[in-house]
Design a protein around this motif. Structure first.
Motif, short mmCIF file in Angstrom:
data_model
loop_
_atom_site.label_atom_id
_atom_site.label_comp_id
_atom_site.label_asym_id
_atom_site.label_seq_id
_atom_site.Cartn_x
_atom_site.Cartn_y
_atom_site.Cartn_z
N PHE A 84 23.84 2.93 -36.71
CA PHE A 84 24.68 3.75 -37.59
C PHE A 84 25.20 2.98 -38.81
O PHE A 84 24.99 3.38 -39.95
N GLY A 85 25.90 1.89 -38.56
CA GLY A 85 26.54 1.17 -39.65
C GLY A 85 25.55 0.59 -40.64
O GLY A 85 25.66 0.81 -41.86
N THR A 86 24.58 -0.15 -40.14
CA THR A 86 23.60 -0.76 -41.04
C THR A 86 22.74 0.29 -41.71
O THR A 86 22.40 0.16 -42.90
N GLY A 87 22.39 1.35 -40.98
CA GLY A 87 21.63 2.43 -41.60
C GLY A 87 22.37 3.04 -42.78
O GLY A 87 21.79 3.28 -43.84
N ASN A 88 23.66 3.26 -42.60
CA ASN A 88 24.46 3.79 -43.71
C ASN A 88 24.59 2.80 -44.85
O ASN A 88 24.62 3.19 -46.02
N MET A 89 24.65 1.52 -44.53
CA MET A 89 24.73 0.51 -45.58
C MET A 89 23.42 0.43 -46.38
O MET A 89 23.45 0.19 -47.60
N ILE A 90 22.30 0.63 -45.71
CA ILE A 90 21.02 0.70 -46.42
C ILE A 90 21.03 1.87 -47.39
O ILE A 90 20.62 1.75 -48.55
N GLY A 91 21.52 3.01 -46.92
CA GLY A 91 21.63 4.18 -47.79
C GLY A 91 22.60 3.95 -48.92
O GLY A 91 22.33 4.32 -50.07
N TYR A 92 23.73 3.33 -48.61
CA TYR A 92 24.75 3.07 -49.63
C TYR A 92 24.19 2.19 -50.75
O TYR A 92 24.49 2.39 -51.93
N ALA A 93 23.35 1.22 -50.38
CA ALA A 93 22.75 0.33 -51.38
C ALA A 93 21.83 1.08 -52.33
O ALA A 93 21.56 0.60 -53.44
N GLU A 94 21.36 2.25 -51.92
CA GLU A 94 20.45 3.05 -52.74
C GLU A 94 21.18 4.07 -53.61
O GLU A 94 20.55 4.78 -54.39
N THR A 95 22.51 4.16 -53.47
CA THR A 95 23.26 5.15 -54.25
C THR A 95 23.50 4.67 -55.67
O THR A 95 23.46 3.48 -55.97
N SER A 96 23.75 5.64 -56.53
CA SER A 96 24.12 5.34 -57.91
C SER A 96 25.64 5.20 -58.00
O SER A 96 26.36 5.61 -57.09
N PRO A 97 26.17 4.61 -59.09
CA PRO A 97 27.63 4.50 -59.23
C PRO A 97 28.28 5.88 -59.17
O PRO A 97 27.84 6.82 -59.82
N SER A 98 29.29 6.00 -58.34
CA SER A 98 30.03 7.25 -58.20
C SER A 98 31.45 6.90 -57.79
O SER A 98 31.70 5.82 -57.24
N LYS A 99 32.38 7.80 -58.04
CA LYS A 99 33.76 7.52 -57.68
C LYS A 99 33.98 7.61 -56.18
O LYS A 99 34.75 6.84 -55.59
N TYR A 100 33.27 8.55 -55.54
CA TYR A 100 33.47 8.79 -54.11
C TYR A 100 32.15 8.67 -53.35
O TYR A 100 31.07 8.86 -53.91
N VAL A 101 32.27 8.37 -52.07
CA VAL A 101 31.09 8.31 -51.20
C VAL A 101 31.43 8.99 -49.88
O VAL A 101 32.55 8.90 -49.39
N THR A 102 30.45 9.71 -49.34
CA THR A 102 30.61 10.38 -48.05
C THR A 102 29.49 9.93 -47.11
O THR A 102 28.32 9.88 -47.51
#
Length: 307
Positions: A73-91
């Motif tokens: 769960f945690g690392t999977g979400n961190m992999i996804g987070y690394a692929e996000t663009s700059p944004s004020k909020y994250v879910t």
């Protein structure tokens, strides 16, 4: 800059993931957002189905990333987070979740108006739209030994009732990990998810670290989301052991060595007698004898999968 980056993980439940994505697209009308889907080493057929469905949606703000190793769960979400663009909020949202209304805009507004709050969530309901407890008390040796109910009776102000339906925003120790809405800045400040944890207790760890920088955890009960529990994680002794390994780790991390040892002794006694009635629980008792080290985690048993 985007308003919101949404990260979700698929693990052999592509149909649920697509339903989740479609509900986000349908209900989220007021924010500029992106969705990043991480496939956590699903079986080939499930991944190809997911890939095909996402291609058919043909959306610029929807990205699929394949991991050839199940990272949890945690690392999977961190992999996804690394692929996000700059944004004020994250879910971070489970793939077995479907939106009922445009909850993201409500959560954004709440955080905009409450800078001392670090993470928020709507109220969870089940498939029949029945109430599901969404707040909880920090994982601790006290909670495990004395139970949640006793803590709520002894100190109701410190431990608000989990199974109560609230009508106004309420502060809690942590909210369900199936739906966590945060400022990117706060998430970065605490260093994201603890990637030593493969499954379970990531949300209690996250909220403890947010609390350490002066940020609260709040449930917004006036909005809801539907949660289809347990689609990708089936109950088993291996999963039960994983849960206890994570618990011991988190208690040791936040309450110290002595607290984790108290809990370990408690589990040792509990599972010794359990094995007399149910021998299949032997792995749980055996793990207590060696201190429930994290090298027993499923994290170390994953194998690389190609598409």
């Amino acid at each position: 800059m985007l308003d919101l980056s949404i990260v979700t993980i698929n693990f052999n439940t592509s149909n649920a993931t697509i339903a989740c994505v479609k509900s986000i697209i349908e209900k989220t009308t007021l924010l500029n957002y992106e969705i990043v889907v991480i496939d956590n080493a699903s079986e080939r057929d499930d991944y190809l189905n997911l890939e095909n469905e996402i291609k058919n949606l043909n959306l610029e703000n929807l990205k699929l990333v394949r991991s050839n190793l199940n990272t949890g769960f945690g690392t999977g979400n961190m992999i996804g987070y690394a692929e996000t663009s700059p944004s004020k909020y994250v879910t971070f949202i489970n793939n077995d979740v479907e939106l009922i209304d445009d909850c993201f805009s409500v959560l954004k507004q709440y955080l905009d108006q409450n800078p001392d709050v670090g993470v928020v969530s709507p109220q969870s309901v089940n498939e029949q739209l029945d109430f599901v407890p969404t707040i909880d008390h920090f994982a601790s040796w006290q909670r495990e030994i004395f139970t949640r109910k006793i803590l709520e009776i002894v100190n109701p102000k410190r431990f608000p009732k989990r199974k109560k339906s609230y009508t106004k925003p309420i502060e809690a120790d942590f909210i369900a990990g199936s739906f966590m809405f945060l400022r990117r800045e706060d998430f970065d400040t605490i260093g994201g998810f603890d990637q030593n944890i493969f499954l379970y207790y990531e949300e209690t760890d996250l909220s403890r670290r947010l609390k350490a920088i002066g940020k609260k955890t709040v449930l917004i009960p006036t909005i809801q989301y539907k949660h289809f529990h347990g689609l990708s994680t089936k109950k088993s002794i291996a999963i039960k052991l994983e849960q206890k390994l994570s618990l011991i780790y988190v208690v040791n991390k936040h309450q110290g060595w002595l607290a984790s040892k108290v809990l370990l002794i408690y589990f040792g006694i509990k599972y010794f007698f359990s094995t007399l009635v149910s021998p299949k629980k032997w792995p749980l008792f055996k793990a207590t004898l060696v201190g429930m080290p994290m090298f027993l985690s499923l994290k170390h048993k994953q194998k690389i999968k190609e598409i």
